[in-house]
Design an enzyme around this catalytic site. Structure first.
Site, short mmCIF file in Angstrom:
data_model
loop_
_atom_site.label_atom_id
_atom_site.label_comp_id
_atom_site.label_asym_id
_atom_site.label_seq_id
_atom_site.Cartn_x
_atom_site.Cartn_y
_atom_site.Cartn_z
CG ASP A 19 -1.94 1.09 1.24
OD1 ASP A 19 -1.94 1.91 0.31
OD2 ASP A 19 -2.74 1.12 2.19
CG ASP A 115 -3.47 3.83 -3.14
OD1 ASP A 115 -4.39 3.02 -3.36
OD2 ASP A 115 -3.53 4.69 -2.25
CD GLU A 116 -5.30 -0.33 -0.83
OE1 GLU A 116 -5.40 -1.41 -0.20
OE2 GLU A 116 -6.19 0.54 -0.81
#
Length: 416
Positions: A19, A115-116
């Site tokens: 993350d 973003d993960e």
């Protein structure tokens, strides 16, 4: 979950969840290193006090600045807050770069959001001579060195616990969740901390005294199924460490062919205004889901059913790809007006966005014959994305279209 290795022995999976920390703000600070010691927030419209905070750095977070609150609220908490505009094309570029780094370590990389990502490194750990924690620490160092960004990584034997691990300690940290420690680390956490427990599910669980992940794990599984259907059983399994879902690379995930939503209304709709309100309610849901998937539709379909179950379905192409609720509503209303006598009652409506393309493809297909429309479209897209951010933070009913305030047109919805 165990799988059989080539030698026949059972091997426990090693799953990482990576993350990026404060992603939007961190990317913006790459171009503004002079601001690193200051509280910074990224927002949709820095010139407007009524604009929405989209992201913030750690210093702003320490001042209680929150995603989805208005700029004036954030500035009241943090008078020295530096505001920067958002650049979504830049975030997409860095997202692609970060996933390219992950793919050096395994071909099993599943992006979960911009973003993960999940990584299944079970089969590649031996290539690097490390255990899960060692590989996670190396990934953090490589990302920091090559991109100037930091990640938090959860390491576990399943995807749900790996995700909880990446959330457990931030920024720039590795947390290992094992079969031996997960009850100590995770069960005291609020049930809302677990993936797939949204605002509505949390409210239901809290009403029955289930406040923590441990409470969820100890609750009777069959009672949860009775209470929440299939979701109740899944959440029970997740809390007890029984998630067996595999990491699915993006290349193996078929893109959706359509995104739709239908409602059977508690009373019949008659007349233009009632039908318009029903279509707005459905189109808002469809548009939200399209934006979440970073897709736009190039055609709209409407299904209409009357109280006697007479059903018609009609569709039309759009002049430009869209994930805007108002444009989907306009197309749907046009279809209804062309094909239905508005004096006749409508019991059920379904609105579906079809012939989907990615947001990036849509950007390349902008109407060259109407360049003056581009700024207006971008403004409307920023507005509806800001609504998404508020709903993510505070629940889907936190903000809605003005025309839908206090509407009696609520029914039981069924996804199409």
């Amino acid at each position: 979950m165990l799988f059989s290795a080539k030698g026949g022995d059972a091997v426990e999976r090693t799953i990482l969840h990576c993350d990026l920390n404060n992603f939007f703000a961190s990317v913006e600070l790459l171009d503004h290193p002079e601001l690193r010691g200051q509280p910074v927030a990224v927002c949709g419209d820095p010139a407007s006090r009524h604009g929405i905070i989209l992201a913030k750095n750690e210093l702003a977070k320490a001042k209680k600045v929150q995603t989805a609150e208005t700029i004036w609220q954030a500035q009241r908490k943090c008078p020295g807050l530096v505001l920067l505009p958002s650049h979504h094309s830049k975030y997409r570029l860095y997202s692609q770069r970060i996933n390219a780094i992950y793919q050096r370590y395994t071909d099993l990389v599943e992006p979960f959001s911009i973003d993960e990502s999940w990584l299944d490194v079970t089969g590649s750990l031996h290539l690097f001579g490390k255990d899960g924690k060692g590989l996670a620490d190396e990934l953090r160092a490589v990302v920091r060195s090559e991109l100037g960004l930091t990640i938090s990584v959860g390491v576990s034997f399943n995807k749900v616990f790996a995700k909880l691990g990446s959330d457990y300690k931030k920024p720039d940290a590795t947390t290992v969740i094992t079969r031996e420690n997960f009850t100590d680390l995770l069960w005291p956490l609020l049930v809302s901390d677990m993936i797939f427990v949204g605002h509505a599910a949390q409210k239901v669980l809290n009403q029955y005294g289930i406040k923590t992940i441990g409470d969820l794990a100890k609750a009777d599984r069959e009672a949860l199924v009775t209470l929440m259907g299939k979701q109740g059983g899944q959440l029970s399994d997740y809390a007890r460490g029984l998630d067996s879902s595999r990491v699915v690379p993006a290349s193996e995930q078929p893109p959706p062919k359509s995104v739709g939503n239908g409602l059977t209304f508690r009373r019949n709709l008659v007349g233009l205004e009632e039908v318009r309100t029903g279509l707005e309610l459905l189109s808002d849901s469809v548009a939200t889901r399209l934006r979440r998937k970073e897709l736009k539709c190039t055609s709209v379909q409407v299904t209409i059913r009357d109280p006697n179950f007479k059903t018609i379905t009609r569709q039309m192409g759009l002049s430009a790809p869209t994930y805007l609720a108002r444009e989907i509503t306009d197309a749907a209303l046009t279809l209804v007006q062309r094909n239905w006598d508005l004096r006749s009652p409508i019991r059920m409506l379904t609105v579906t966005g079809q012939n989907l393309i990615s947001e990036w493809e849509a950007a390349e297909q902008m109407d060259l014959f109407a360049p003056s429309a581009a700024p207006k479209r971008e403004k409307l897209e920023r507005l509806e994305k800001a609504m998404d951010a508020i709903r993510t933070q505070y629940g889907k009913d936190a903000i809605t279209l003005g025309s839908l305030q206090n509407t009696p047109l609520k029914g039981e919805g069924k996804p199409e």
